[in-house]
Design a protein around this motif. Structure first.
Motif, PDB file in Angstrom:
ATOM      1  N   VAL A 192       0.718  -1.082   0.104  1.00 55.89           N
ATOM      2  CA  VAL A 192      -0.253   0.049   0.085  1.00 55.89           C
ATOM      3  C   VAL A 192       0.850   1.124   0.088  1.00 55.89           C
ATOM      4  CG1 VAL A 192      -1.806   1.324   1.324  1.00 55.89           C
ATOM      5  CG2 VAL A 192      -1.787  -1.086   1.269  1.00 55.89           C
ATOM      6  N   GLN A 193       2.074   1.203   0.845  1.00 57.19           N
ATOM      7  CA  GLN A 193       3.095   2.549   0.798  1.00 57.19           C
ATOM      8  C   GLN A 193       3.366   2.586  -0.638  1.00 57.19           C
ATOM      9  OE1 GLN A 193       5.670   0.642   3.554  1.00 57.19           O
ATOM     10  NE2 GLN A 193       4.619   1.487   5.175  1.00 57.19           N
ATOM     11  N   LEU A 194       3.821   1.387  -1.267  1.00 60.86           N
ATOM     12  CA  LEU A 194       4.226   1.570  -2.757  1.00 60.86           C
ATOM     13  C   LEU A 194       3.117   2.184  -3.454  1.00 60.86           C
ATOM     14  CD1 LEU A 194       6.369  -1.656  -3.011  1.00 60.86           C
ATOM     15  CD2 LEU A 194       7.177   0.485  -3.403  1.00 60.86           C
ATOM     16  N   MET A 195       1.834   1.830  -3.548  1.00 62.65           N
ATOM     17  CA  MET A 195       0.921   2.075  -4.216  1.00 62.65           C
ATOM     18  C   MET A 195       0.847   3.567  -4.028  1.00 62.65           C
ATOM     19  SD  MET A 195      -2.528   3.171  -4.053  1.00 62.65           S
ATOM     20  CE  MET A 195      -2.931   2.430  -2.696  1.00 62.65           C
ATOM     21  N   LEU A 196       0.592   4.168  -2.858  1.00 60.77           N
ATOM     22  CA  LEU A 196       0.373   5.459  -2.356  1.00 60.77           C
ATOM     23  C   LEU A 196       1.636   6.377  -3.141  1.00 60.77           C
ATOM     24  CD1 LEU A 196      -0.872   5.524   0.821  1.00 60.77           C
ATOM     25  CD2 LEU A 196      -2.240   6.132  -0.990  1.00 60.77           C
ATOM     26  N   GLY A 197       2.846   5.848  -2.938  1.00 66.56           N
ATOM     27  CA  GLY A 197       3.925   6.448  -3.570  1.00 66.56           C
ATOM     28  C   GLY A 197       3.821   6.907  -5.074  1.00 66.56           C
ATOM     29  N   GLU A 198       3.493   5.781  -5.629  1.00 68.79           N
ATOM     30  CA  GLU A 198       3.207   5.921  -7.088  1.00 68.79           C
ATOM     31  C   GLU A 198       2.127   6.847  -7.310  1.00 68.79           C
ATOM     32  OE1 GLU A 198       3.389   2.166  -9.628  1.00 68.79           O
ATOM     33  OE2 GLU A 198       3.846   1.340  -7.521  1.00 68.79           O
ATOM     34  N   ARG A 199       0.911   6.729  -6.645  1.00 69.69           N
ATOM     35  CA  ARG A 199      -0.207   7.581  -7.185  1.00 69.69           C
ATOM     36  C   ARG A 199       0.286   9.097  -6.846  1.00 69.69           C
ATOM     37  NH1 ARG A 199      -5.753   4.807  -5.792  1.00 69.69           N
ATOM     38  NH2 ARG A 199      -5.273   2.836  -6.586  1.00 69.69           N
ATOM     39  N   TYR A 200       0.679   9.353  -5.814  1.00 64.41           N
ATOM     40  CA  TYR A 200       1.279  10.812  -5.423  1.00 64.41           C
ATOM     41  C   TYR A 200       2.295  11.182  -6.369  1.00 64.41           C
ATOM     42  CZ  TYR A 200      -1.457  11.191  -1.067  1.00 64.41           C
ATOM     43  OH  TYR A 200      -2.762  11.199  -0.436  1.00 64.41           O
ATOM     44  N   LEU A 201       3.024  10.361  -6.886  1.00 63.57           N
ATOM     45  CA  LEU A 201       4.192  10.758  -7.848  1.00 63.57           C
ATOM     46  C   LEU A 201       3.749  11.302  -9.286  1.00 63.57           C
ATOM     47  CD1 LEU A 201       7.205  10.686  -8.468  1.00 63.57           C
ATOM     48  CD2 LEU A 201       6.899   8.392  -9.468  1.00 63.57           C
ATOM     49  N   LYS A 202       2.396  10.425  -9.543  1.00 65.76           N
ATOM     50  CA  LYS A 202       1.999  10.575 -10.993  1.00 65.76           C
ATOM     51  C   LYS A 202       0.363  11.390 -10.597  1.00 65.76           C
ATOM     52  CE  LYS A 202       4.936   8.642 -13.630  1.00 65.76           C
ATOM     53  NZ  LYS A 202       5.778   9.460 -14.680  1.00 65.76           N
ATOM     54  N   GLY A 203       0.191  11.671  -9.675  1.00 64.85           N
ATOM     55  CA  GLY A 203      -1.197  12.308  -9.450  1.00 64.85           C
ATOM     56  C   GLY A 203      -2.520  11.504 -10.000  1.00 64.85           C
ATOM     57  N   ILE A 204      -2.339  10.222  -9.700  1.00 68.31           N
ATOM     58  CA  ILE A 204      -3.475   9.263 -10.165  1.00 68.31           C
ATOM     59  C   ILE A 204      -4.481   9.228  -8.889  1.00 68.31           C
ATOM     60  CG2 ILE A 204      -4.138   7.138 -11.095  1.00 68.31           C
ATOM     61  CD1 ILE A 204      -2.404   8.761 -12.831  1.00 68.31           C
ATOM     62  N   GLY A 205      -5.532   9.849  -9.302  1.00 61.94           N
ATOM     63  CA  GLY A 205      -6.736   9.761  -7.989  1.00 61.94           C
ATOM     64  C   GLY A 205      -6.477  10.828  -6.910  1.00 61.94           C
ATOM     65  N   VAL A 206      -5.436  11.230  -6.987  1.00 65.14           N
ATOM     66  CA  VAL A 206      -5.087  12.340  -5.971  1.00 65.14           C
ATOM     67  C   VAL A 206      -3.990  13.518  -6.816  1.00 65.14           C
ATOM     68  CG1 VAL A 206      -4.868  10.871  -4.163  1.00 65.14           C
ATOM     69  CG2 VAL A 206      -2.756  11.164  -5.414  1.00 65.14           C
ATOM     70  N   LYS A 207      -4.162  14.805  -6.145  1.00 61.96           N
ATOM     71  CA  LYS A 207      -3.097  15.572  -6.597  1.00 61.96           C
ATOM     72  C   LYS A 207      -1.588  15.348  -6.545  1.00 61.96           C
ATOM     73  CE  LYS A 207      -2.380  20.457  -6.059  1.00 61.96           C
ATOM     74  NZ  LYS A 207      -2.666  21.996  -5.387  1.00 61.96           N
ATOM     75  N   LYS A 208      -1.117  15.495  -7.587  1.00 65.68           N
ATOM     76  CA  LYS A 208       0.689  15.272  -7.590  1.00 65.68           C
ATOM     77  C   LYS A 208       1.136  15.816  -6.232  1.00 65.68           C
ATOM     78  CE  LYS A 208       1.988  14.646 -12.103  1.00 65.68           C
ATOM     79  NZ  LYS A 208       2.990  15.145 -13.404  1.00 65.68           N
ATOM     80  N   ASN A 209       2.064  15.140  -5.494  1.00 60.75           N
ATOM     81  CA  ASN A 209       2.750  15.480  -4.374  1.00 60.75           C
ATOM     82  C   ASN A 209       4.100  14.748  -4.194  1.00 60.75           C
ATOM     83  OD1 ASN A 209       3.614  16.024  -1.764  1.00 60.75           O
ATOM     84  ND2 ASN A 209       1.399  16.420  -0.957  1.00 60.75           N
ATOM     85  N   PRO A 210       5.048  15.101  -4.857  1.00 59.50           N
ATOM     86  CA  PRO A 210       6.394  14.574  -4.799  1.00 59.50           C
ATOM     87  C   PRO A 210       6.777  14.343  -3.354  1.00 59.50           C
ATOM     88  CG  PRO A 210       6.444  16.324  -6.370  1.00 59.50           C
ATOM     89  CD  PRO A 210       5.092  16.333  -5.519  1.00 59.50           C
ATOM     90  N   SER A 211       6.592  15.220  -2.589  1.00 63.95           N
ATOM     91  CA  SER A 211       7.051  14.929  -0.904  1.00 63.95           C
ATOM     92  C   SER A 211       6.266  13.751  -0.424  1.00 63.95           C
ATOM     93  CB  SER A 211       6.653  15.978  -0.214  1.00 63.95           C
ATOM     94  OG  SER A 211       7.451  17.337  -0.669  1.00 63.95           O
TER      95      SER A 211
END
Length: 535
Positions: A306-325
């Motif tokens: 789940v940590q990996l999935m969230l990392g990827e989503r925040y990286l690309k802004g999929i389903g959430v706003k992009k957030n590199p941090s």
């Protein structure tokens, strides 16, 4: 003495979205070349004056990586496809073609490519001997999926399953030696007296057929009894049985009910399952905000995938706003588990300075660690870092070793780079035949630069017998993928009658395509034709 929850969960999958090359991340400031300019192959001189339109295309513009992942299900995208965060050297094979010396760039490195569902939730198991006996029906509604390897936890005997300390100790020992008949014998009397921990134990034994015949109906019965007495592990497994329709009639609303009860007790798998259900809208009203809330709770409970999935989503802004941090935060958390996938991802973030300060040395260390732990997606990046001297000293011999490992795993980028390596003799003896072999492998996988190179090799007769018809075939394949240099070469071949009948009208069509895609030679060819037509 309280029971330590023991739980399993089944495969629940999500769709993902593939990205265009324009969306890929790349290494910054890695344009320095490591590919030396060899002398032009003498074989090219055999046709140096043969064409009125020479076949020497301008260097191919840097392009994003060819996407080789599976096609995206026709649903709302919820996660990313390949992530290409590292580039290879800017200059590649220089050779003489139709009397002119020119170069081709190496393709981009793969970067964050890995197989854990492209940001989709994977699959995990609890302490039930690593068996997957629950398979929630959510999986049936997904068209395509990929999952992490299950998280394996060694079987731990439930604590507090009996109230007598001696019996409890005996139960622990029976679990340790996997004597499930003894486990049943000890737990059964307590379960019949209403002890929820013992009822939970019997449910697991029936569910997996340990020490007695497997029976999902009996498992459902005992989990129901334990869940009614607020046993969190039983609540989660009861929800999983409702989701899969095993041992009872399928009911996603009932599954959600029991997952929520288990989630209140902090069961990580229940939190994740609820995230998936809220994202897909099964058994609950669809809500991405609720899904993300549950995902983040599961991630904070230490669920690596789940940590990996969230990392990827925040990286690309999929389903959430992009957030590199946040992407960096979750991928770093995942790396603490020792996951090679997480190490590789974290290395790529450090390499590119995404969500953190750029640190090539840390990037190299993490990617090397992942590669040595047999993460195939790290092989290519490690090879490229050795090749370019990123975070380490340049070492073409070691780069070749890792390129080979990646190429043997079927990575067309690595196969293409091996072709360049053998063509130019970088750390190896030059071998046009081996170069052709690796270009051919990548070309057959649809990699456009390799298809284009095959056209060159067939025209020049390098590493393979000269064949204009085969050259034209491969140029056309690359041209079909909008490679402007290949489009120009198709036009030049047809204009000169090589591999086909001369047809200036058809050639002009290809020159126009090349020019439209930015080919200066395509534009020049059109000017030549225009002058000829005006005479």
């Amino acid at each position: 003495m309280s029971l330590k929850p023991v739980y399993i969960f089944g495969l629940i999958t999500l769709a993902y979205s593939s990205l265009s090359s324009a969306e890929t991340f790349v290494f910054k400031n890695v344009d320095k070349t490591t590919i030396q300019k060899p002398a032009a192959p003498s074989s090219s001189s055999t046709h140096k004056d043969a064409f009125s339109f020479d076949l020497a295309p301008e260097p191919v513009k840097r392009r994003g990586q060819q996407n080789t992942r599976r096609s995206t299900p026709n649903r709302q995208p919820v996660a990313t496809a390949k992530r290409n965060l590292v580039r290879a050297p800017a200059q590649g094979n220089q050779h003489s073609h139709a009397g002119r010396v020119h170069s081709h760039p190496l393709p981009p490195l793969k970067g964050v490519q890995h197989k854990h569902g492209n940001g989709a939730i994977g699959q995990g198991v609890g302490n039930i001997a690593n068996k997957r006996s629950i398979n929630p029906a959510i999986a049936k509604t997904q068209q395509k999926s990929s999952s992490l390897q299950p998280r394996t936890r060694t079987t731990q005997p439930p604590r507090g399953a009996v109230t007598n300390n001696n019996d409890n100790k005996a139960l622990q020992q029976a679990y340790k030696r996997k004597d499930y008949a003894a486990v049943y014998k000890i737990a059964s009397p307590y379960a019949k007296k209403g002890d929820p921990a013992a009822q939970y134990v019997l449910g697991q034994l029936y569910l997996l057929g340990q020490g007695l015949p497997k029976s999902e109906q009996q498992a459902f019965k005992w989990f129901s009894k334990a869940a009614a007495k607020k046993h969190p592990g039983a609540q989660f497994l009861l929800g999983s049985l409702y989701a899969s329709g095993k041992g009872t009639k399928k009911s996603m609303s009932q599954a959600a009910k029991y997952y929520k009860l288990a989630a209140k007790s902090g069961i990580p798998d229940a939190l994740r399952s609820l995230g998936i259900m809220y994202e897909s809208g099964q058994g609950v009203t669809k809500s991405m905000s609720s899904a993300m809330r549950y995902y983040e709770q599961a991630a904070n409970k230490g669920m690596t995938d789940v940590q990996l999935m969230l990392g990827e989503r925040y990286l690309k802004g999929i389903g959430v706003k992009k957030n590199p941090s946040k992407a960096f935060k979750y991928i770093k958390l995942a790396s603490r588990s020792g996951s090679p996938t997480a190490s590789h991802l974290l290395g790529v973030l450090y390499a590119n300075g995404i969500g953190t300060k750029k640190d090539s040395a840390k990037a190299f260390s993490l990617i090397k660690k992942a590669a040595k732990r047999k993460n195939p997606d790290a092989y290519y990046d490690l090879a490229s870092m050795y090749s370019q001297g990123i975070g380490t000293k340049k070492n073409q011999k070691t780069a070749l070793k890792w390129f080979k490992k990646s190429a043997n795993k079927g990575n067309p980028l690595a196969q293409h780079n091996l072709g360049l390596t053998y063509l130019q003799g970088l750390g190896v003896t030059k071998s046009p035949e081996k170069a052709f072999k690796w270009f051919n492998k990548a070309a057959k996988k649809g990699f456009p630069l390799s298809q284009y190179f095959l056209g060159d090799l067939y025209v020049d007769g390098i590493g393979i017998a000269k064949s204009h018809s085969k050259a034209l075939k491969w140029y056309k394949k690359a041209a079909a993928q909008n490679l402007p240099a290949a489009q120009y070469s198709v036009g030049a071949m047809i204009a000169n009658g090589y591999g086909s009948k001369a047809d200036m009208k058809e050639a002009k069509k290809w020159f126009k395509k090349a020019a439209k895609n930015g080919s200066q030679k395509g534009k020049a060819a059109l000017e030549v034709l225009k002058k000829q037509e005006s005479k």
